[in-house]
Structure formats: C-alpha cells, structure tokens
Design a protein around this motif. Structure first.
Motif, short mmCIF file in Angstrom:
data_model
loop_
_atom_site.label_atom_id
_atom_site.label_comp_id
_atom_site.label_asym_id
_atom_site.label_seq_id
_atom_site.Cartn_x
_atom_site.Cartn_y
_atom_site.Cartn_z
N THR A 191 0.75 -6.31 1.51
CA THR A 191 1.74 -6.92 0.64
C THR A 191 1.11 -7.33 -0.69
OG1 THR A 191 2.79 -7.80 2.62
CG2 THR A 191 3.50 -8.73 0.53
N ASP A 192 -0.07 -7.97 -0.58
CA ASP A 192 -0.78 -8.37 -1.80
C ASP A 192 -1.20 -7.17 -2.63
OD1 ASP A 192 -0.60 -11.04 -1.37
OD2 ASP A 192 -2.60 -11.30 -0.53
N GLU A 252 -2.63 -15.18 3.88
CA GLU A 252 -3.22 -13.89 4.14
C GLU A 252 -2.20 -12.77 4.05
OE1 GLU A 252 -6.98 -12.88 6.99
OE2 GLU A 252 -5.07 -13.32 7.89
N SER A 253 -0.97 -13.06 4.42
CA SER A 253 0.00 -11.98 4.33
C SER A 253 0.79 -12.04 3.03
CB SER A 253 0.91 -11.96 5.55
OG SER A 253 1.29 -13.26 5.90
N LEU A 272 9.06 -4.55 -7.63
CA LEU A 272 7.74 -4.01 -7.91
C LEU A 272 7.88 -2.58 -8.45
CD1 LEU A 272 5.61 -5.18 -4.85
CD2 LEU A 272 5.82 -6.21 -7.11
N ILE A 303 -7.91 -8.38 -10.25
CA ILE A 303 -7.19 -7.99 -9.06
C ILE A 303 -5.72 -7.66 -9.33
CG2 ILE A 303 -8.71 -9.31 -7.55
CD1 ILE A 303 -6.33 -11.28 -7.31
N GLY A 304 -5.36 -7.52 -10.61
CA GLY A 304 -4.02 -7.07 -10.92
C GLY A 304 -2.96 -8.08 -10.52
N GLY A 305 -1.72 -7.61 -10.38
CA GLY A 305 -0.64 -8.48 -9.97
C GLY A 305 -0.21 -9.43 -11.06
N TYR A 306 0.42 -10.54 -10.64
CA TYR A 306 0.89 -11.52 -11.60
C TYR A 306 -0.29 -12.28 -12.18
CZ TYR A 306 5.31 -10.40 -9.44
OH TYR A 306 6.40 -9.74 -8.97
N MET A 309 -8.78 -6.54 -0.33
CA MET A 309 -7.81 -7.60 -0.02
C MET A 309 -7.49 -7.55 1.46
SD MET A 309 -5.12 -7.74 -3.14
CE MET A 309 -5.61 -8.13 -4.79
N THR A 310 -6.79 -8.58 1.93
CA THR A 310 -6.53 -8.62 3.37
C THR A 310 -5.09 -8.29 3.71
OG1 THR A 310 -6.09 -10.97 3.18
CG2 THR A 310 -8.31 -10.33 3.85
N SER A 311 -4.27 -8.03 2.71
CA SER A 311 -2.88 -7.78 3.06
C SER A 311 -2.30 -6.68 2.17
CB SER A 311 -2.07 -9.07 2.93
OG SER A 311 -1.01 -8.93 2.02
N ALA A 346 3.22 -5.32 -9.86
CA ALA A 346 3.83 -6.44 -10.57
C ALA A 346 4.15 -5.99 -12.00
CB ALA A 346 2.88 -7.64 -10.58
N PRO A 347 5.38 -6.24 -12.47
CA PRO A 347 5.76 -5.75 -13.79
C PRO A 347 5.01 -6.49 -14.91
CG PRO A 347 7.57 -6.97 -12.76
CD PRO A 347 6.47 -6.90 -11.77
N SER A 365 6.13 -7.73 11.96
CA SER A 365 7.12 -8.80 12.08
C SER A 365 8.52 -8.22 12.23
CB SER A 365 7.06 -9.71 10.85
OG SER A 365 7.30 -8.94 9.69
N GLU A 390 1.66 -5.64 -4.49
CA GLU A 390 2.09 -6.56 -5.55
C GLU A 390 1.13 -6.50 -6.73
OE1 GLU A 390 3.18 -10.74 -4.52
OE2 GLU A 390 1.83 -11.17 -6.20
N ALA A 391 -0.17 -6.42 -6.43
CA ALA A 391 -1.16 -6.33 -7.50
C ALA A 391 -0.97 -5.04 -8.28
CB ALA A 391 -2.57 -6.38 -6.91
N PRO A 395 -4.09 -1.99 -11.49
CA PRO A 395 -4.97 -1.28 -10.57
C PRO A 395 -4.21 -0.26 -9.71
CG PRO A 395 -4.44 -3.44 -9.72
CD PRO A 395 -3.75 -3.33 -11.04
N ILE A 437 -7.86 -1.12 -5.24
CA ILE A 437 -7.74 -2.16 -4.23
C ILE A 437 -7.46 -1.53 -2.88
CG2 ILE A 437 -6.66 -4.36 -3.68
CD1 ILE A 437 -5.54 -4.47 -6.41
N LYS A 442 12.07 -5.18 -4.30
CA LYS A 442 11.87 -6.56 -4.74
C LYS A 442 11.34 -6.61 -6.16
CE LYS A 442 10.80 -7.74 -0.02
NZ LYS A 442 9.70 -8.03 0.89
N ARG A 488 9.01 -0.11 0.60
CA ARG A 488 10.28 -0.86 0.65
C ARG A 488 10.22 -2.09 -0.26
NH1 ARG A 488 7.60 -2.36 5.45
NH2 ARG A 488 7.81 -4.54 6.05
#
Lengths: 392, 612
Positions: free
Chosen positions: A260-261, B573-574, A291, B162-165, A256-258, A268-269, A73, A264-265, A275, A196, A289, A285
């Motif tokens: 970004t996800d 998805e993104s 992370l 799956i971790g994350g928030y 996962m498919t992204s 994430a604080p 993008s 984040e996983a 993981p 992941i 934000k 980058r």
C-alpha cells in the motif's frame, strides 16, 4: 567469600534448570510417526469427498463455525456474504502476515491447539509446500468441478482461487507509458534511489520472483544482451540472475514493508520525480483512490511469475465440512459467479478458472510468464537469502 | 540460601529424618521464608529458565534445517552461531546492526544525561520561572510513547527519496531534507534522547532535592565561586544518580524497537532489535535468538562496566535532612535566554510531536495541507470502502474497542500484580540484605531490566508455545501478555518496593511481633500503609509504561489479544498512519488522565517509581 556464594547459587540454579529442561524434552512427539498416524485423518473426516454445497451446509451447520488465518483482509468481505448465505455457520477471520500465519499455525499444531480450520496464504518461495504440505501439516482440497477450466498445473495440489503478480508500477502523471521494458532497466543509473520494493527476505512473492530469475539465468543473460547490446560480464556471481540482483541492490533500493505504501509513493499526485515500485498487481485497485498508477505490461525477458493465493485445510481441523463449504464459497461456487469471489474479482488479479474473466486487466494468455519451480525455489531459498543479505 | 541447601541436601541418615522434616516445616511456617522460597522458584522459572531455554535452542538443529541437512532434529550444532559471527551474512545481520545499536545507545545515554542533568539543575537549583509547569511538562515527554515521536519526525522530515506525499517541512519550505536528517542514525538518536532524558532528569532532580541547598549555600557564604561550587559540591552529590540514569537509558535505548523500526528500516539501517524482529518475521527464529542473547550480554556488560567504573551505587546521607528554605541561584542576565531555550525544548520535544499527531489523525490524505483535506473519518467515520479499505473510525471500530479493552485489562492487571509482588519482594530484600536469599532475589528480579524487551518476547514466544511443567501452552493467550509484562516491570516494582521498605524501621515490626501479632496482619496493617506512597507511584509508573509498551508484546499478540499499541504498529505497517495517529492520541490521553487522577487522589508520582 561472597563470590563463592554467588557461584554456588548460580550452580544450583543451573542444575535446577537442567533438571527442568530435561523434563520438557520428553513431551515432544517424534515427527515422522506423528505424520504417519495423522495421514489417516483425511480419510476419517472425508476430506477428499466431493460433496455438493447443500450436503456440506447440512454438515457444516452441526460444526457451527469455521476459522481462517488469512493474509488478506478481504476475507472479511467473504465472511459477510458467506454468513448471509449460510446462516448458522459463523466465520472467524484472523488477518495476519504470511509468515505470522505459518509461525502461529506451526506452533499451535505442535502444541495440539486446533484453532485454525483454513489457511489462506501465498507460497512463491516454496516454503509452505515443502515444510507444511509435504509433511502433512496442511491438507489440499480442490473443488474439482470448479477447477475444470483452470490451467492444468492448478487442477492438482493446493487450491488457488486466483493469482496475483509482482509487477513494476509507474506514475502515470509523469510517464505516458512505462519507460521500462526490461527488468534490466531497474539497474540503470538514472533510476538510482528511485526503486521501491519489499525485502525478498521478508516477502515470499519477491523472493519467488528473484529465485525464478536465478533459476533462469540464461534468460536473464539473453535479455541483458538485448538491452545493452553486449554480453554480460559476471562480477563474481554465479549467473546473470544473481548478477541482476547484485546490480539491482547496488542501485540504492528503497525497502518498504507494505505494498500500500509502495504504490502510494509511486502514484501520489503532484510529484516531479516519482519513484518506481515493485508491488502486488492487485494494488491497481488503489488507482480508484486517486493514485496515478499503472503497471508495466511487457518486460524482457519475461513479465514475471504468478503468485497463487492458496487456501489449505489445517491438519486435524475440527470443522472440515464448514471449511470445504467456505472454500467453495470463496471460489464463487459451481459457476464462478457467486458473491464469495467478488472481493478477489478486481483489477490486477486473475481468476484461476478460465470461465471467469479478469477485470480491466491484461488477459493471462497475452502474458509472457515464467513457471514456478517450488522444489528448486525451496532448495535455493537459503542461498539466495544469504546472497541478498551479503549485498546489503 | 544456606537454608535451601539444607532442604535439598539432607545431611544425616534416616535417624535424623524426622528432625529434618521438623526443621523444614518450621522453616516454611515462617511466612518470610515461605515467600522467599516461592519467589526464588518463580523467578528461576520465569527469568532464569527462559534464558537457558533460548541459549540451549541455539545449539540444537531446528526442524527447518533438519530436513535440509538430513541430520535429526535437535542434534548439536554450531551453525546458528557461526552464521551470526562468521559467515557471509554476519556483517549485514550482526556486526553492522550491533555497531549501530551501540552507537545509538551510547550517544543517547550521553545526550540524555546531559539534557536531563542540565534541566534538573535548572529546575531545582536556579530561579528559573514556571518551574512547576516545566517539571510537569517534561515528565509528560515520557508519557508520550517514543515511537510516536518517531512518527512525528517522519511526518515532518519525510523527504523526496521515498516518493509519495511530501513531508511537512518540504510542503512548507519547498526543500526536501537530506537523507541523514530524514532517516537513520541522526533522527533515531534525537527522538530517543528527547524521550529518555526524562530518566536522568527525574533521578538527578531527586538527588538534588534530597541533599537540599544548604551545602552549596554554605560554600557561597564562605565565598566560593559558582564554578567551584558546581565542581566541588553539586557534581559529586549528583554522581550517584548517574549510574542508574545511564543503566536505565542505555538498556532502554539498546532495546528500543519502534523508533529504529520507523526511522531506520526504510534506509536499510538496522539495529540489533529491528534485526531480531526481521528475523522472527522471516521465520528465522533461532537466528533471532542468537542476536537476542548478544543483546542481553551487551546490556549486562555495559551495566557491569559502568558499575566498575563509578563504583558501587551508594546514597549519600547528608546530616541535617532537607532544608526548608531554598536559596536559588540567580540566572541574572541569562534568565530570559535560558527560559526561552527551555521553552523551545518543551515545544519541540513535547508539544510539537503531540500537535503533529493530532493533526495527522484528521487528514484524509497524509501530506496534503489544505483545509478541505481535514476529516474526522479516522475518529468517528463509519466503515466506508473508499477510505482505508473500509476500516471504520476508531470510535466505530470493533477492533479498536477490543484493543482498548485488552489494553486496559492488561495494564491494570499487570500494574496490580507487579506492584504487590514488588512490595513483597522488596520486603524480603530489605529484611534479608545480609542473607544470600535476599541478595539472590534482588539480583534475579533485577535481571529482566537487562533483557531488552524484544529479546524477552522472543524467549517467551519460544518457551510458552509448548507445555511447560505445570503451565499449559500460553502461546496466543492473554495470560502470556500479563505474565511477560509482570516479569518485565518487576525491576521497577521491586526497586520501589525495596526503597519503601528500607525506610520502614524494623523496630515497628519487632514491636508488633512481641505483641503477638501474626506476620501477615502486621504486614497488611502496619507495613503496607507506611509504604503506600511508594506503592502508588510504582503502580502508576507501571501503568504508564504498560500503556505504551510495544516491543515487549509485539511478537506475542494475536488478533484476539491485540492491544492499542500493537494495532498502532500494524496500521502503520500497512500504510494507514492516520489510524495509528488517532490511536496514539487516545493512548496519550488515557495516560495523562490517569496520571492526573492518580496525582490528585494519592499524591503518587512516577518520578518516585523510577527510583528517585
């Protein structure tokens, strides 16, 4: 009685269909002949001519527009600066997934639709090179003056303004430094259900990395010995590369498919047992934000492979000069300092030209990398895909 | 059909030719026949031909593999089928997903019919309070897209894995839900059942409504026990509504894509539909076609079995018509308990998912439950590099405006055209039940129902990416979206068209014909006005279905033609769930508004469109 009538209808229908499908077959052009005819297209439009930006702009103004199918993008940012610099040439960006771009482009090309002028894609598994570039569906254009300082491998072939990598991301809130120093660490039981990644079936960069590991099975075997102090025992696999994938997959992976996800996983604080993720380096980058992420800078046997981001000219493109002008702009023009390259000059990506230095990122020269064999990768793509699916 | 055979297979020699031509001209002059012929050709072209196309392509060597094997492209091969049925990847690619799909759809059908049936009985036969509210809100459950419930489920029950928030449940209770609750079979079945029970609810309600309460009342007067009445009268009367409920639920569930994609793929839990999608995404299109064909076969086979088992669907004609005076069964002591249970169902099935959705769309960081994390950025924010890679909030975002415009244009066109086609075809079918052409049209226009959306879009993707007869390449165009949606919703439209037409006595037309009124005029002036109610309902149902359609158009949209739903999926998805949630809220808002207006203006009712 009724049944026989239904049967008759079906038969009639089927015969109509057969007649139809017979007609549609004739329309398809034969592959090699078409390719031969189109080879001269390059010369006709002067694709290989190295014109200066001014000369190109002059011609591009007549073409008015250039259309890019992009896997990133960030091309929308390039569009903005380009249009400011070269008024009168409009950029149309379609932001899609890699495989979607290829599918769409191939179908359109077959149907004679010439929407795309440029394709901005990754090709770590060799599918693009072998199916599109070799067959003349995509054309290479390298602004030679801009790539003088690039690694020799990238001074010919397709133009890649920058590289990224698939790297192991870890959470910096929990770990002071990366607890992993070998790819084999990913197979350890303590990380079961904690890794992941994107599926190699869906993501060509992960696939490229795995293919390279399979190709360099001895490296992987040596690294195993170094990590665990004994020789690897293959469990029905061909080599240590395959064995690694088998054990990795058995470690309860999360797909996962992204990217970004994934980051984040990982980052994430506030997590206690976060993981690890395999994701594209430029996601560093996202640290801006909030992370808590960093990447492994050393891995045995090697850190990984470079994933070049290629920009190819579409075969039969109607706006060749605007396309070439856009390529130059993306690469930062003659001295590499142009604003067109800014969006890619970020943490976690490496400019291919050595005269532009990476941002807050390990220098390429300090990184122990495998080189990518596009032909090998493509030949083994189906095998590895099937192997991976068998493991699921 | 006999007459078509005459047209294509002239019997006599040249002497009879002029006679034949005359007959043909006469045949075509009759508007009814003309419409029959045109619709048969169109249906063959849009339904049967695509099926044939993908079937044949699975036996032809494709370009990618031609280069590798050295054989010419298009040569006969069984490699795609053997890869699906008997290879090292069959288990992962075919057998496991197939089992998952079957298990899910069967469970959902059973649960859906049970829930729907019980609710329908409660609402139409007992003295349950707030009935109007319940029947309204339960239908709203259907207006909320099924994948939106999946998203809500994930927000609430997301676990540590799956971790994350953290998910909402974990944030509140501090416990991470076990995996089987968060992902896979269980949540998929629950969310789909919470969605598709509406079919059974509507169909069984209308079955109950059409027979009135007098039969049961009579039994009660003669002293039958309540259990006996249920067993001997209510159940048998409701049985005809079960096959269609089952068909609708099963075929929808087996073809559903969004729910298993959101709740299954992360734990490697695939169904046939998500596997088809994955294959297409990975450019293994032909492999995807083989799966698509299996999916169609499974759906058709189930419908066939179901018809076999329960017998031909018939409607009861109960003498005496509707009773005007309803005598409700008293729930007595159980009343508060049952009311509470129904209320709880409504809260969990309808209200909670919606609330979660709205809440998520105003949270800056997903999973951080504090007041200062609330933001309207995803609604009204200007593009800002710091949030979501600079995507602007939905009211400032040109992509979303364009998608909104596309969506409205698409659903309006589709519901208009499909409804009109449904009325015309319904007319032909109802007047031609005894003719083969009528039955043929009925069968073939019902076929798209058996083709799961995702399979259908794979077919259209392949078929219209090259020029077809008189149709140019439609790949990537808006027209293709319109076309596929019309075909997909045709069964709904035709069913409702047929049942409206059945109710209009042919004597009216005959009278008009004797008066010398041309057919077209009598159709427009006489039949259409009489069928108005059914037509509006079909229009509304298709409009709503179209608004939330995802699987059908997923593979066919391009950035130019993207719709609200496809944007939702790509945002999810993104990793920009908030945008998805905001857009979904917008979709639901539009659906409910349109439904509200339509009910006010025309008394249209989607329950009629579903087949009640």
């Amino acid at each position: 009685m009724m049944k026989s009538k239904v049967l008759a209808v079906c038969l009639l229908g089927a015969s109509v269909l057969l007649a139809f499908s017979g007609c549609s077959k004739k329309a398809e052009p034969s592959g090699p002949a078409a390719a031969e005819k189109e080879l001269s297209w390059e010369d006709q439009v002067g694709l290989k001519d190295n014109l200066s930006a001014e000369e190109l702009y002059g011609k591009a103004k007549e073409e008015k527009t250039v259309t890019v199918y992009s896997m990133s993008s960030r091309l929308n940012d390039v569009k903005e600066t380009f249009e400011a610099q070269y008024p009168g040439v409009e950029v149309v960006v379609y932001d899609m997934r890699n495989s979607e771009i290829l599918e769409k482009y191939q179908r359109e090309h077959e149907a004679g639709i010439r929407t795309a002028d440029l394709l901005f894609i990754k090709d770590s598994d060799g599918a693009v090179y072998n199916e599109f570039v070799k067959t003349g569906l995509l054309r290479e254009f390298i602004p030679a003056d801009m790539m003088k300082t690039a690694p020799a491998d990238y001074q010919k072939g397709g133009y890649a303004p920058y590289f990224e990598m698939k790297q192991i991301f870890y959470n910096t809130e929990v770990y002071d430094s990366c607890p992993m120093d070998s790819w084999w660490d990913l197979t350890r039981p303590e990380y079961k259900g904690k890794i992941i990644l994107r599926s190699p079936i869906e993501n060509s960069e992960i696939m490229g990395l795995f293919l390279t590991m399979v190709k360099n099975g001895e490296d992987m075997a040596a690294s195993y010995k170094k990590e665990f102090g004994k020789d690897i025992v293959l469990d029905g696999t061909e080599n240590a590369g395959y064995e690694f994938l088998k054990r990795l997959s058995a470690n309860d992976l999360i797909v996962m498919t992204s990217d970004t996800d994934i980051v984040e996983a990982v980052g994430a604080p506030g997590q206690k047992n976060p993981p690890f993720g395999i994701a594209t380096s430029s996601k560093m980058r996202n640290a801006a934000k909030g992370l808590m992420i960093n990447v492994a800078e050393y891995l045995s046997p090697r850190l990984g492979i470079l994933d070049p981001a290629y920009i190819y000219v579409a075969d039969g493109a109607e706006h060749v000069n605007a396309a070439k002008l856009f390529i130059r702009w993306m690469g930062g023009e003659a001295d590499g300092s142009g604003p067109g390259f800014k969006p890619f000059h970020v943490r976690g990506s490496w400019p291919s030209r050595a005269d532009v230095k990476p941002v807050e990122t390990q220098e390429l020269s300090t990184m122990n990398l495998w080189s990518v064999d596009m032909v090998y990768n493509y030949q083994h793509l189906d095998d590895l895909r099937n192997f991976w699916m068998t493991l699921q | 059909m006999g007459s078509i055979a005459e047209m294509t297979l002239p019997r006599g020699g040249g002497r009879k030719l002029s006679l034949q031509v005359n007959r043909l001209v006469n045949y075509i002059r009759n508007p009814q026949n003309l419409i029959s012929v045109i619709s048969i050709i169109l249906l063959l072209y849009l339904v049967a031909l695509p099926l044939w196309e993908i079937l044949s392509s699975t036996f032809q060597l494709q370009f990618r593999d031609a280069a590798k094997t050295g054989l010419p492209e298009g040569s006969l091969t069984l490699r795609y089928w053997s890869a699906t049925f008997a290879s090292s990847i069959s288990k992962a690619m075919f057998y496991k997903p197939l089992m998952n799909s079957l298990l899910i759809s069967l469970t959902v059908s059973v649960l859906g019919i049970t829930i729907g049936g019980v609710l329908a009985w409660l609402v139409s036969r007992t003295d349950l309070p707030m009935k109007k509210f319940f029947s309204f809100i339960l239908v709203v459950a259907y207006m909320v897209p099924s994948w939106c419930k999946a998203l809500a489920w994930e927000v609430i029950f997301k676990n540590n894995r799956i971790g994350g928030y953290p998910g909402m449940f974990q944030a509140v209770f501090g416990i991470s839900p076990p995996n089987w609750i968060s992902y896979g079979f269980f949540p998929i079945v629950v969310t789909l059942s919470l969605h598709y029970f509406v079919f059974s609810f509507l169909l069984i309600s209308s079955a109950l409504a059409s027979i009135g309460g007098d039969l049961e009342e009579m039994a009660e007067i003669t002293g039958a026990k309540r259990g006996l009445i249920l067993r001997k009268i209510t159940f048998p009367l409701v049985i005809p509504a079960i096959p269609p409920s089952f068909i609708l639920t099963f075929s929808k569930a087996i073809g559903s894509f969004g729910v298993p994609a959101f709740l299954g793929m992360k734990v490697n839990y695939y169904t046939l539909s998500t596997m088809i999608y994955a294959n297409i995404r990975n450019r293994m299109t032909t492999q995807a076609f083989t799966l698509g064909i299996v999916l169609i076969l499974v759906a058709s086979f189930t419908v066939y079995l179901n018809q076999k088992a329960i017998g031909k669907r018939k409607s009861f004609t109960t003498i005496g018509g509707k009773s005007t005076r309803k005598n409700f069964i008293k729930l007595k002591k159980l009343k508060p308990v049952i009311t509470l249970l129904v209320m709880a169902f409504v809260v969990f099935g309808v209200v909670l998912p919606l609330a979660v959705l709205v809440l998520q769309s105003v949270m800056l960081q997903p999973g951080v439950y504090s007041l200062d994390n609330l933001t309207l950025h995803f609604w009204i924010g200007e593009g800002n590099g710091a949030i979501a890679d600079g995507e602007a909030g939905i009211f400032h975002n040109p992509r979303i405006w364009k998608a909104l415009f596309n969506t409205l244009r698409l659903v309006t066109l589709v519901s208009l055209i499909a409804t009109v086609a449904g009325v015309l075809l319904g007319y032909i079918i109802s007047r031609g039940r005894k003719k083969l052409s009528g039955r043929f049209i009925e069968q073939i226009s019902f076929t798209p129902m058996l083709i799961p959306s995702i399979a259908m879009s794979t077919i259209y993707l392949s078929m219209f990416s090259k020029p077809q007869l008189f149709i140019p390449v439609l790949y990537g165009t808006f027209a293709l979206l319109v076309l596929i949606s019309i075909v997909k919703y045709l069964p709904f439209a035709v069913r409702s068209g047929t049942s409206s037409m059945m109710q209009i006595n042919t004597e009216l037309e005959e009278a008009a014909r004797i008066e010398g009124t041309p057919w077209v005029k009598s159709f427009v002036r006489l039949i259409l006005p009489l069928a108005k109610g059914g037509v509006f309902s079909a229009f509304l149902l298709i409009f709503i279905s179209g608004m939330k359609e995802l699987a059908l158009i997923m593979l066919l949209v391009t950035p130019e033609t993207s719709t609200l739903t496809s944007l939702t999926y790509s945002y999810t998805e993104s990793g920009y769930e908030q945008f998805s949630n905001a857009i979904t809220t917008l979709i639901i808002f539009i659906i409910i508004t349109v439904n509200f207006i339509a009910r006010r203006v025309s008394k249209a009712d989607i329950s009629k469109g579903i087949g009640g």
